[in-house]
Structures are given as structure tokens and as C-alpha cells.
Design a protein around this motif. Structure first.
Motif, PDB file in Angstrom:
ATOM      1  N   MET A  37       0.829  -1.206   0.000  1.00 16.99           N
ATOM      2  CA  MET A  37       0.000   0.000   0.000  1.00 16.99           C
ATOM      3  C   MET A  37       0.862   1.254   0.000  1.00 16.99           C
ATOM      4  O   MET A  37       1.898   1.293   0.647  1.00 16.99           O
ATOM      5  N   SER A  38       0.401   2.249  -0.714  1.00 15.97           N
ATOM      6  CA  SER A  38       1.156   3.490  -0.814  1.00 15.97           C
ATOM      7  C   SER A  38       1.089   4.263   0.498  1.00 15.97           C
ATOM      8  O   SER A  38       0.046   4.310   1.135  1.00 15.97           O
ATOM      9  N   ASP A  39       2.224   4.834   0.898  1.00 13.46           N
ATOM     10  CA  ASP A  39       2.201   5.681   2.087  1.00 13.46           C
ATOM     11  C   ASP A  39       2.188   7.154   1.687  1.00 13.46           C
ATOM     12  O   ASP A  39       2.397   8.025   2.498  1.00 13.46           O
ATOM     13  N   LYS A  40       2.008   7.409   0.399  1.00 12.80           N
ATOM     14  CA  LYS A  40       2.008   8.797  -0.053  1.00 12.80           C
ATOM     15  C   LYS A  40       0.609   9.285  -0.400  1.00 12.80           C
ATOM     16  O   LYS A  40       0.172  10.298   0.077  1.00 12.80           O
ATOM     17  N   ASP A  41      -0.088   8.556  -1.263  1.00 16.08           N
ATOM     18  CA  ASP A  41      -1.434   9.025  -1.587  1.00 16.08           C
ATOM     19  C   ASP A  41      -2.467   8.201  -0.816  1.00 16.08           C
ATOM     20  O   ASP A  41      -2.270   7.023  -0.541  1.00 16.08           O
ATOM     21  N   PRO A  42      -3.567   8.833  -0.425  1.00  9.73           N
ATOM     22  CA  PRO A  42      -4.552   8.156   0.422  1.00  9.73           C
ATOM     23  C   PRO A  42      -5.630   7.403  -0.378  1.00  9.73           C
ATOM     24  O   PRO A  42      -6.772   7.366   0.023  1.00  9.73           O
ATOM     25  N   LYS A  43      -5.251   6.832  -1.531  1.00 11.83           N
ATOM     26  CA  LYS A  43      -6.228   6.176  -2.410  1.00 11.83           C
ATOM     27  C   LYS A  43      -6.920   4.996  -1.723  1.00 11.83           C
ATOM     28  O   LYS A  43      -8.135   4.850  -1.812  1.00 11.83           O
ATOM     29  N   ASP A  44      -6.107   4.162  -1.028  1.00 16.34           N
ATOM     30  CA  ASP A  44      -6.689   2.986  -0.376  1.00 16.34           C
ATOM     31  C   ASP A  44      -7.666   3.389   0.720  1.00 16.34           C
ATOM     32  O   ASP A  44      -8.748   2.814   0.851  1.00 16.34           O
ATOM     33  N   GLU A  45      -7.270   4.388   1.504  1.00 13.10           N
ATOM     34  CA  GLU A  45      -8.114   4.857   2.601  1.00 13.10           C
ATOM     35  C   GLU A  45      -9.407   5.483   2.064  1.00 13.10           C
ATOM     36  O   GLU A  45     -10.485   5.318   2.631  1.00 13.10           O
ATOM     37  N   LEU A  46      -9.265   6.180   0.945  1.00  7.55           N
ATOM     38  CA  LEU A  46     -10.419   6.797   0.304  1.00  7.55           C
ATOM     39  C   LEU A  46     -11.401   5.718  -0.171  1.00  7.55           C
ATOM     40  O   LEU A  46     -12.630   5.863  -0.009  1.00  7.55           O
ATOM     41  N   THR A  47     -10.871   4.642  -0.714  1.00 10.52           N
ATOM     42  CA  THR A  47     -11.723   3.543  -1.181  1.00 10.52           C
ATOM     43  C   THR A  47     -12.495   2.941  -0.008  1.00 10.52           C
ATOM     44  O   THR A  47     -13.712   2.712  -0.104  1.00 10.52           O
ATOM     45  N   ILE A  48     -11.788   2.698   1.103  1.00  9.44           N
ATOM     46  CA  ILE A  48     -12.445   2.125   2.297  1.00  9.44           C
ATOM     47  C   ILE A  48     -13.544   3.059   2.788  1.00  9.44           C
ATOM     48  O   ILE A  48     -14.665   2.630   3.087  1.00  9.44           O
ATOM     49  N   ALA A  49     -13.230   4.353   2.861  1.00 14.42           N
ATOM     50  CA  ALA A  49     -14.204   5.334   3.349  1.00 14.42           C
ATOM     51  C   ALA A  49     -15.437   5.369   2.441  1.00 14.42           C
ATOM     52  O   ALA A  49     -16.576   5.456   2.927  1.00 14.42           O
ATOM     53  N   ARG A  50     -15.212   5.271   1.134  1.00 11.00           N
ATOM     54  CA  ARG A  50     -16.342   5.302   0.186  1.00 11.00           C
ATOM     55  C   ARG A  50     -17.224   4.065   0.335  1.00 11.00           C
ATOM     56  O   ARG A  50     -18.454   4.169   0.283  1.00 11.00           O
ATOM     57  N   ILE A  51     -16.580   2.909   0.498  1.00 14.51           N
ATOM     58  CA  ILE A  51     -17.352   1.665   0.671  1.00 14.51           C
ATOM     59  C   ILE A  51     -18.184   1.752   1.958  1.00 14.51           C
ATOM     60  O   ILE A  51     -19.382   1.433   1.969  1.00 14.51           O
ATOM     61  N   ASN A  52     -17.550   2.203   3.032  1.00  8.77           N
ATOM     62  CA  ASN A  52     -18.256   2.321   4.311  1.00  8.77           C
ATOM     63  C   ASN A  52     -19.397   3.328   4.232  1.00  8.77           C
ATOM     64  O   ASN A  52     -20.477   3.126   4.806  1.00  8.77           O
ATOM     65  N   PHE A  53     -19.156   4.419   3.520  1.00 13.70           N
ATOM     66  CA  PHE A  53     -20.198   5.439   3.340  1.00 13.70           C
ATOM     67  C   PHE A  53     -21.397   4.840   2.611  1.00 13.70           C
ATOM     68  O   PHE A  53     -22.554   5.029   3.011  1.00 13.70           O
ATOM     69  N   LYS A  54     -21.098   4.070   1.551  1.00 16.41           N
ATOM     70  CA  LYS A  54     -22.168   3.447   0.754  1.00 16.41           C
ATOM     71  C   LYS A  54     -22.981   2.475   1.626  1.00 16.41           C
ATOM     72  O   LYS A  54     -24.226   2.510   1.607  1.00 16.41           O
ATOM     73  N   HIS A  55     -22.272   1.640   2.423  1.00 19.61           N
ATOM     74  CA  HIS A  55     -22.970   0.684   3.292  1.00 19.61           C
ATOM     75  C   HIS A  55     -23.832   1.414   4.328  1.00 19.61           C
ATOM     76  O   HIS A  55     -24.966   1.015   4.587  1.00 19.61           O
ATOM     77  N   ALA A  56     -23.282   2.471   4.915  1.00 15.96           N
ATOM     78  CA  ALA A  56     -24.039   3.231   5.922  1.00 15.96           C
ATOM     79  C   ALA A  56     -25.291   3.849   5.318  1.00 15.96           C
ATOM     80  O   ALA A  56     -26.372   3.837   5.926  1.00 15.96           O
ATOM     81  N   MET A  57     -25.172   4.360   4.102  1.00 18.48           N
ATOM     82  CA  MET A  57     -26.331   4.961   3.418  1.00 18.48           C
ATOM     83  C   MET A  57     -27.379   3.904   3.084  1.00 18.48           C
ATOM     84  O   MET A  57     -28.582   4.133   3.256  1.00 18.48           O
ATOM     85  N   GLN A  58     -26.906   2.729   2.626  1.00 16.95           N
ATOM     86  CA  GLN A  58     -27.839   1.645   2.281  1.00 16.95           C
ATOM     87  C   GLN A  58     -28.613   1.188   3.513  1.00 16.95           C
ATOM     88  O   GLN A  58     -29.830   1.006   3.467  1.00 16.95           O
ATOM     89  N   LEU A  59     -27.879   1.021   4.635  1.00 22.24           N
ATOM     90  CA  LEU A  59     -28.523   0.578   5.876  1.00 22.24           C
ATOM     91  C   LEU A  59     -29.511   1.624   6.384  1.00 22.24           C
ATOM     92  O   LEU A  59     -30.603   1.313   6.842  1.00 22.24           O
ATOM     93  N   ARG A  60     -29.084   2.892   6.288  1.00 29.69           N
ATOM     94  CA  ARG A  60     -29.965   3.979   6.731  1.00 29.69           C
ATOM     95  C   ARG A  60     -31.267   3.976   5.932  1.00 29.69           C
ATOM     96  O   ARG A  60     -32.362   4.107   6.495  1.00 29.69           O
TER      97      ARG A  60
END
Lengths: 119, 166
Positions: A37-60
Motif C-alpha cells: 500500500m502506498s504511504d504517499k497518496d490516500p487512495k486505499d483509505e479513500l476507497t475504504i471510506a467510500r465503501i463504508n459510506f455506501k454501506h451506511a447509506m444503504q442501511l440507513r
């Protein structure tokens, strides 16, 4: 007949001791994945956050009761904040990279001029 | 744009553009040993002066010969980013030496990001400057590679093999 030994290491044996603060929390499999995983750009973290956001919205949206909706709404807000922060950070890093590059090229031109280097 | 960097960062960036050792330290995070620094400075000085000198570096094994070459290539490619330059590098074999050398150059130049590109499988390009890697194997057939700045042979290459090829 010699006395039988119990299987396993003797008490206090430190052969399998792993050093470092994270070694107790990061398994070998996780460590090998982290290495990629890259320690320079936050692409992986952004992907995780987007997936979690989508799941939270679906559950809501799947819950009818307003009171039960609230925790998922807050979770969605939390992940949305995370996404925005990650994007801002990414933009800042990009800008810093551009600043470094501009300074580097300016310095290269100056050094070339000083040393009389031409095409 | 450059006003956003701290004075210390700007100093480091300027040092990186000025000398090979500064470039190695501030751009790649590698501190050159004094014997590496002496060799690198002499080679770069000669390239800038275009005096056509030939250098033979005899270092013991694992003392950083290929490392210093990779750093010199990257530094020269940076300095000739806009002016343009061709560097020709010959390795004893394509596999593994040439591949390793290209990989090393790519790894050391990771901070150049997408500006450092590999084209046609054997050319590393940074702006207008490029380094072409060739194999000096007896079975290799190399024609038309002209270096306008430096021509470097790494490892043990018989002069008989590469005498008339480049």
C-alpha cells in the motif's frame, strides 16, 4: 527410560517473541498487504471510506424507524467527512509536489546557467 | 508557486539540483560514501565540460557501483530535463543486469512520479533526457545508439564485444 518432556517450549522461552510496537497487532499476512500500500497518496483509505459510506447509506435507507436510522445517518456523515478530508489532503499533497517540482526545475535552470551548460 | 515551500525545503531542493551528492541525499534519501561522491562528482563535471574523458571505476563487490550509476543517470536526466540528452548504458547481459539496472533507476527516481517513464522496454525517459539500456551479450544486436552526453558500460564487458557496436 528417559523422563518424558511436555510438548512445546519451556516456560519463559522467547524464541517466538516478536519485537516492535505493531508486531502484536499486525499479522504476517496483513504486513505483506500493508507493504503493497502506498504511504504517499490516500487512495486505499479513500476507497475504504467510500465503501463504508455506501454501506451506511444503504442501511440507513433500509430502516423505516426514524430512531434506528439516526446511528446510520451519523455513520454516513462520519464517512462523508473522512472522504472530504482525504480528498483535501490528497489535493494538498499534489500541490506540495507541484511546488517542489517547480522549485527543482527553477534550481536546475539556475545551476545550468551558472555552470554554462547548454544544449 | 515555490513560495509555499519552507526556506529549509527550498534549500534542500536547490541542493538536490546542484550536485549528485545533494541529489542523492535530498531526493532519494541516500548518503553517498566519500569514494562514491568523488567518482560521481568527477564524472558529472566531465559530462558538463564535454571533455570526453573516460572513467574506470574499480570498486569491490557490494560497494555501490550500480547505485552510483543509477544516481548519476537520474541527476543528469534532471539537469538535462529541458535541454535534452541521451545516455547509453551497456550491461553485460540483458537478464538480469539490464533489467535490474532499469528497475533500480525506476526505484530511485520514484519521486519523479509519472515524469519518469519507461518506453520501448529499454529507454528511461525524463522530460527531454533519456537513458537507453543495452545488452552487450555476444548474441545481442545493437545498432544506432548514440550518446550525446555519456556512454557507460557496467560490469565486466570485453572490449572486443562492444568495440564496434556503438
Amino acid at each position: 527410560m528417559p523422563p518424558t518432556r511436555k510438548p512445546g517450549a519451556s516456560k519463559g522461552n522467547k524464541n517466538a517473541l516478536k519485537h516492535g510496537i505493531y508486531s502484536r497487532f499486525v499479522s504476517l499476512a496483513d504486513a505483506s498487504q500493508l507493504a503493497g500500500m502506498s504511504d504517499k497518496d490516500p487512495k486505499d483509505e479513500l476507497t475504504i471510506a467510500r465503501i463504508n459510506f455506501k454501506h451506511a447509506m444503504q442501511l440507513r435507507d433500509s430502516i423505516a424507524d426514524q430512531k434506528e436510522k439516526l446511528p446510520w445517518d451519523m455513520a454516513a456523515h462520519y464517512w462523508l467527512d473522512s472522504i472530504i478530508n482525504a480528498k483535501i489532503r490528497s489535493k494538498e499533497l499534489e500541490q506540495t509536489g507541484m511546488d517542489v517540482w517547480t522549485t527543482l526545475i527553477d534550481a536546475t535552470r539556475a545551476s545550468n546557467d551558472l555552470q554554462g551548460i547548454k544544449k | 508557486m515555490s513560495g509555499q515551500l519552507s526556506p529549509s525545503a527550498r534549500r534542500q531542493v536547490k541542493a538536490a539540483a546542484n550536485t549528485v551528492s545533494g541529489f542523492a541525499r535530498h531526493f532519494t534519501g541516500i548518503d553517498l560514501y566519500p569514494y562514491q561522491r568523488m567518482a560521481a562528482d568527477a564524472i558529472v563535471k566531465s559530462v558538463f565540460a564535454r571533455d570526453g574523458k573516460t572513467f574506470v571505476l574499480i570498486f569491490s563487490r557490494q560497494s555501490g557501483k550500480d547505485e552510483i550509476l543509477a544516481l548519476i543517470y537520474l541527476f543528469l536526466m534532471l539537469r538535462f530535463y529541458e535541454l535534452g540528452a541521451d545516455i547509453v548504458s551497456a550491461q553485460p547481459t540483458f537478464k538480469p543486469q539490464t533489467i535490474n539496472a532499469m528497475e533500480r533507476l525506476h526505484k530511485r527516481g520514484v519521486n519523479f512520479g509519472r515524469r519518469l517513464t519507461r518506453t520501448a522496454g529499454y529507454i528511461m525517459r525524463l522530460g527531454q533526457a533519456r537513458t537507453c539500456y543495452f545488452s552487450a551479450e555476444p548474441t545481442a544486436s545493437q545498432v544506432g545508439a548514440t550518446a550525446d552526453r555519456t556512454h557507460v558500460s557496467s560490469g565486466t564487458i570485453s572490449p572486443r564485444l562492444c568495440g564496434s557496436r556503438w
